[in-house]
Enzyme design. Structure first.
Site, PDB file in Angstrom:
ATOM      1  N   VAL A  12     126.721 -38.499  51.658  1.00  0.00           N
ATOM      2  CA  VAL A  12     126.295 -38.200  53.039  1.00  0.00           C
ATOM      3  C   VAL A  12     126.548 -36.731  53.370  1.00  0.00           C
ATOM      4  O   VAL A  12     125.708 -36.067  53.988  1.00  0.00           O
ATOM      5  CB  VAL A  12     127.007 -39.148  54.032  1.00  0.00           C
ATOM      6  CG1 VAL A  12     126.742 -38.738  55.469  1.00  0.00           C
ATOM      7  CG2 VAL A  12     126.542 -40.585  53.800  1.00  0.00           C
ATOM      8  N   ALA A  59     135.706 -39.395  53.022  1.00  0.00           N
ATOM      9  CA  ALA A  59     136.378 -40.697  53.085  1.00  0.00           C
ATOM     10  C   ALA A  59     136.910 -41.054  51.713  1.00  0.00           C
ATOM     11  O   ALA A  59     136.416 -40.571  50.700  1.00  0.00           O
ATOM     12  CB  ALA A  59     135.407 -41.790  53.549  1.00  0.00           C
ATOM     13  N   THR A  61     136.543 -43.672  49.333  1.00  0.00           N
ATOM     14  CA  THR A  61     135.508 -44.710  49.225  1.00  0.00           C
ATOM     15  C   THR A  61     135.645 -45.592  47.975  1.00  0.00           C
ATOM     16  O   THR A  61     134.766 -46.417  47.723  1.00  0.00           O
ATOM     17  CB  THR A  61     134.098 -44.080  49.227  1.00  0.00           C
ATOM     18  OG1 THR A  61     134.053 -43.086  48.195  1.00  0.00           O
ATOM     19  CG2 THR A  61     133.757 -43.460  50.556  1.00  0.00           C
ATOM     20  N   ASP A 101     130.314 -51.451  56.979  1.00  0.00           N
ATOM     21  CA  ASP A 101     130.175 -52.903  57.154  1.00  0.00           C
ATOM     22  C   ASP A 101     131.454 -53.634  56.719  1.00  0.00           C
ATOM     23  O   ASP A 101     131.688 -54.756  57.143  1.00  0.00           O
ATOM     24  CB  ASP A 101     128.995 -53.411  56.319  1.00  0.00           C
ATOM     25  CG  ASP A 101     129.080 -52.959  54.868  1.00  0.00           C
ATOM     26  OD1 ASP A 101     129.194 -51.743  54.646  1.00  0.00           O
ATOM     27  OD2 ASP A 101     129.058 -53.818  53.963  1.00  0.00           O
ATOM     28  N   TYR A 124     140.362 -50.829  51.938  1.00  0.00           N
ATOM     29  CA  TYR A 124     139.362 -49.832  52.360  1.00  0.00           C
ATOM     30  C   TYR A 124     138.860 -50.155  53.773  1.00  0.00           C
ATOM     31  O   TYR A 124     138.884 -49.298  54.670  1.00  0.00           O
ATOM     32  CB  TYR A 124     138.202 -49.818  51.355  1.00  0.00           C
ATOM     33  CG  TYR A 124     136.978 -49.080  51.810  1.00  0.00           C
ATOM     34  CD1 TYR A 124     136.953 -47.687  51.879  1.00  0.00           C
ATOM     35  CD2 TYR A 124     135.817 -49.775  52.169  1.00  0.00           C
ATOM     36  CE1 TYR A 124     135.806 -47.007  52.307  1.00  0.00           C
ATOM     37  CE2 TYR A 124     134.674 -49.114  52.586  1.00  0.00           C
ATOM     38  CZ  TYR A 124     134.673 -47.727  52.655  1.00  0.00           C
ATOM     39  OH  TYR A 124     133.538 -47.063  53.070  1.00  0.00           O
ATOM     40  N   LYS A 128     139.395 -48.031  57.222  1.00  0.00           N
ATOM     41  CA  LYS A 128     138.227 -47.502  57.956  1.00  0.00           C
ATOM     42  C   LYS A 128     138.245 -48.022  59.404  1.00  0.00           C
ATOM     43  O   LYS A 128     137.953 -47.279  60.343  1.00  0.00           O
ATOM     44  CB  LYS A 128     136.924 -47.911  57.260  1.00  0.00           C
ATOM     45  CG  LYS A 128     136.683 -47.270  55.898  1.00  0.00           C
ATOM     46  CD  LYS A 128     136.478 -45.761  55.937  1.00  0.00           C
ATOM     47  CE  LYS A 128     135.210 -45.343  56.639  1.00  0.00           C
ATOM     48  NZ  LYS A 128     135.020 -43.872  56.600  1.00  0.00           N
TER      49      LYS A 128
END
Ligand code: NAP
Length: 298
Positions: A12, A59, A61, A101, A124, A128
């Protein structure tokens, strides 16, 4: 308009750095310029840069690895965003941040809406979710975009892995009991561009959380079949045929982190706020596929 991007080198972050260049001055920092495991140093970076908008694409990830490195994941995914949020407050800047999600348990039978209760199943997702809460608590003008199954051009995407396996194996076994929407980093960056334009026009989106994915849904199995079908249509020689992509349950691939079965996110709030439609996941996948496959036949 001055933009300060963290996580410049991720999927991103790369798309944001390319797409937002036309909006004004960009300062984009990777791990070497801003280490998110050192949240105490972030305020000085923001003070020095004086941005109008801070965008955090950085992040931790590595979903499975996070199970054995919870402190590190927390530092990057919760403590660093909290520090960015308080720096944003101090400068009157906006903070755009990304979430996942995986903040949900996946047990809901329909797509999740923004206000649904979070119940992450793994480290994770928990870190988040805690990052989201910390940003809201700091009182920053913030937009949090929860997304899913992110892909971008390059060899590390799910599509690239499937193509590699389909070239070397006769049969693929792919999970079919996790449902979601593959979403391109490019689409995520395009939405950031629109959101920042609204800020510039003094008509910002309402502060809060928005679900941002491409439209439609599929399983990892459906995703793999789509990628292999596209490759075959473009004449890429593969050992696997579509018929030899076998759907299997998640239990066939035990992993350290539990993952939600339902990753579907309702994007109604975002589409309404921006007055836009979102592309289907298959149309949105083409930029990533184009980076991996031969040109389509004329
Ligand atoms: N990938 C997905 O499927 C997915 C799904 C849902 C939500 N999201 C969310 O979307 C956002 C963007 O994800 P992405 O797919 O672009 O992830 P990504 O490709 O893994 O990029 C994450 C970036 O964060 C950087 N980073 C990690 N630890 C750092 C540290 N200590 N200091 C500085 N930078 C650090 C990484 O740096 P290095 O390049 O140096 O490692 C990397 O560039 C994240 O908030 C993620 O949680 C992603």
């Amino acid at each position: 308009m001055k933009l300060l991007i963290f996580g410049r080198d991720g999927q991103v972050g790369t798309a944001l750095t390319q797409l937002l260049a036309s909006l004004g001055e960009i300062v984009a920092l990777g791990r070497d310029g801003a280490d998110l495991t050192r949240p105490g140093e972030l305020r000085a970076i923001v003070d020095r840069t004086e941005p109008d908008v801070i965008i955090n694409a950085g992040a931790y990830t590595a979903v499975d690895k996070a199970e054995s490195e919870p402190e590190l994941a927390r530092l990057v995914n919760a403590t660093a965003p909290a520090a960015l949020a308080s720096a944003a407050v101090a400068h009157g800047a906006w903070l755009i941040h990304y979430s996942t999600d995986y903040v949900f348990d996946g047990d809901k039978p329909s797509p999740y809406v923004e206000d649904d209760e979070t119940a992450p199943r793994n480290v994770y997702g928990t870190t988040k979710r805690d990052g989201e809460l910390a940003i809201a608590e700091a009182g920053a003008k913030h937009l949090i975009f929860r997304t899913s199954w992110v892909h971008a051009p390059g060899r590390s995407s799910f599509a690239a892995k499937i193509l590699g396996l389909a070239q070397s194996r006769d049969e693929l076994r792919v999970i079919n009991d996790q449902i979601g929407a593959p979403t391109s980093a490019r689409l995520i960056a395009e939405i950031a561009r629109r959101a920042i334009e609204q800020i510039e026009r003094s008509r910002p989106l309402e502060i809060g959380t928005y679900h941002l994915t491409a439209a439609g849904e599929t399983s990892w199995h459906g995703y793999a079949c789509y990628v292999v079908d596209a490759a075959l249509r473009r004449g890429l020689p593969l050992r696997t045929s579509l018929e030899r992509i076998v759907p299997v349950p998640s239990s066939e691939f035990p992993s350290p982190a539990r993952r939600p079965h339902n990753s579907r996110l309702s994007t109604h709030k975002l589409r309404r706020a921006l007055g836009i439609d979102l592309p289907s996941w298959s149309a949105d996948l083409h930029g990533t596929l184009d980076s991996l496959l031969p040109e389509p036949n004329p």
